[in-house]
Design a protein around this motif. Structure first.
Motif, PDB file in Angstrom:
ATOM      1  N   ALA A  56       0.739  -1.591  -0.236  1.00  0.00           N
ATOM      2  CA  ALA A  56       0.242  -0.007  -0.097  1.00  0.00           C
ATOM      3  C   ALA A  56       0.820   1.131   0.336  1.00  0.00           C
ATOM      4  N   VAL A 112      -3.557   3.870  -3.904  1.00  0.00           N
ATOM      5  CA  VAL A 112      -3.558   2.795  -2.638  1.00  0.00           C
ATOM      6  C   VAL A 112      -2.755   1.610  -2.740  1.00  0.00           C
ATOM      7  N   PHE A 113      -2.109   1.306  -4.031  1.00  0.00           N
ATOM      8  CA  PHE A 113      -1.433   0.065  -4.380  1.00  0.00           C
ATOM      9  C   PHE A 113      -0.508   0.431  -5.000  1.00  0.00           C
ATOM     10  N   ASN A 137     -11.436   5.924  -2.928  1.00  0.00           N
ATOM     11  CA  ASN A 137     -11.441   7.451  -3.330  1.00  0.00           C
ATOM     12  C   ASN A 137     -13.181   8.216  -2.989  1.00  0.00           C
ATOM     13  N   TRP A 180      -5.232   3.506  -7.546  1.00  0.00           N
ATOM     14  CA  TRP A 180      -6.603   4.125  -7.031  1.00  0.00           C
ATOM     15  C   TRP A 180      -7.493   3.605  -7.608  1.00  0.00           C
ATOM     16  N   CYS A 220      -6.448  -7.285  -0.409  1.00  0.00           N
ATOM     17  CA  CYS A 220      -7.280  -6.859  -0.374  1.00  0.00           C
ATOM     18  C   CYS A 220      -8.541  -7.847   0.835  1.00  0.00           C
ATOM     19  N   PRO A 276       0.094   8.609  -0.349  1.00  0.00           N
ATOM     20  CA  PRO A 276      -0.479   8.381  -1.565  1.00  0.00           C
ATOM     21  C   PRO A 276      -1.259   9.251  -2.262  1.00  0.00           C
ATOM     22  N   TYR A 299     -10.391   1.059   0.944  1.00  0.00           N
ATOM     23  CA  TYR A 299      -9.118   1.814   0.239  1.00  0.00           C
ATOM     24  C   TYR A 299      -9.791   3.109  -0.766  1.00  0.00           C
TER      25      TYR A 299
END
Length: 154
Positions: free
Chosen positions: A5, A22-23, A151, A98, A60, A9, A149
């Protein structure tokens, strides 16, 4: 290969929406992925982004294969692709994502950067929907897994 992660960000706005990743995962171009021009064939960027989404799904707590066995399939409904700067043989690159949710659709915003200089090489907006037992539907499992995660400030 590293997956994690994102600790930072909030990268710079690269035109359009702010990219709150996010990743990310790091990969390397293999020689057979290049065409006669010595650059990555465009179809391979789809493999890179799909692999990134599968790794993200594992982070996840879900398995794409296990979800399929339970009758839940996340399938691509739409792609918008932009090829910016070509990757070449042996280039290391970072694939970042994201996501947003719009109704029953998940929109994965994915960017690929050359690792050596962070040059943007590829940008894709990939929309996925879920089929539950073959029928278009929402998925509580995906909703729960993605909730931390998403947005929400877009």
């Amino acid at each position: 290969m590293e997956n994690f992660a994102c600790s930072n960000p909030q990268p710079p706005n690269l035109g359009g929406k702010k990219r709150n990743y996010v990743f990310e995962t790091k990969m390397e171009v293999r020689d057979y992925e290049c065409d006669i021009e010595g650059i990555v064939n465009n179809a391979n960027y789809l493999h890179y982004t799909e692999h990134t989404r599968h790794l993200f799904l594992r982070q996840c707590g879900l398995s794409f294969a296990e979800m399929h066995q339970r009758g839940v399939d996340a399938v691509v409904a739409r792609m918008t692709l932009q090829f910016k700067t070509p990757l070449r043989c042996d280039d290391e690159f970072i694939s970042r994502l994201w996501l947003e949710k719009h109704g029953i659709k998940y929109v994965f915003h994915q960017d690929i950067f050359r690792a050596a200089d962070e040059v943007l090489c590829f940008r894709g907006d990939i929309t996925l929907v879920c089929l539950v037992d073959g029928r278009l539907s929402g998925s509580d499992d995906y909703d729960r897994a993605f909730a931390p995660y998403l947005n929400t400030d877009q």
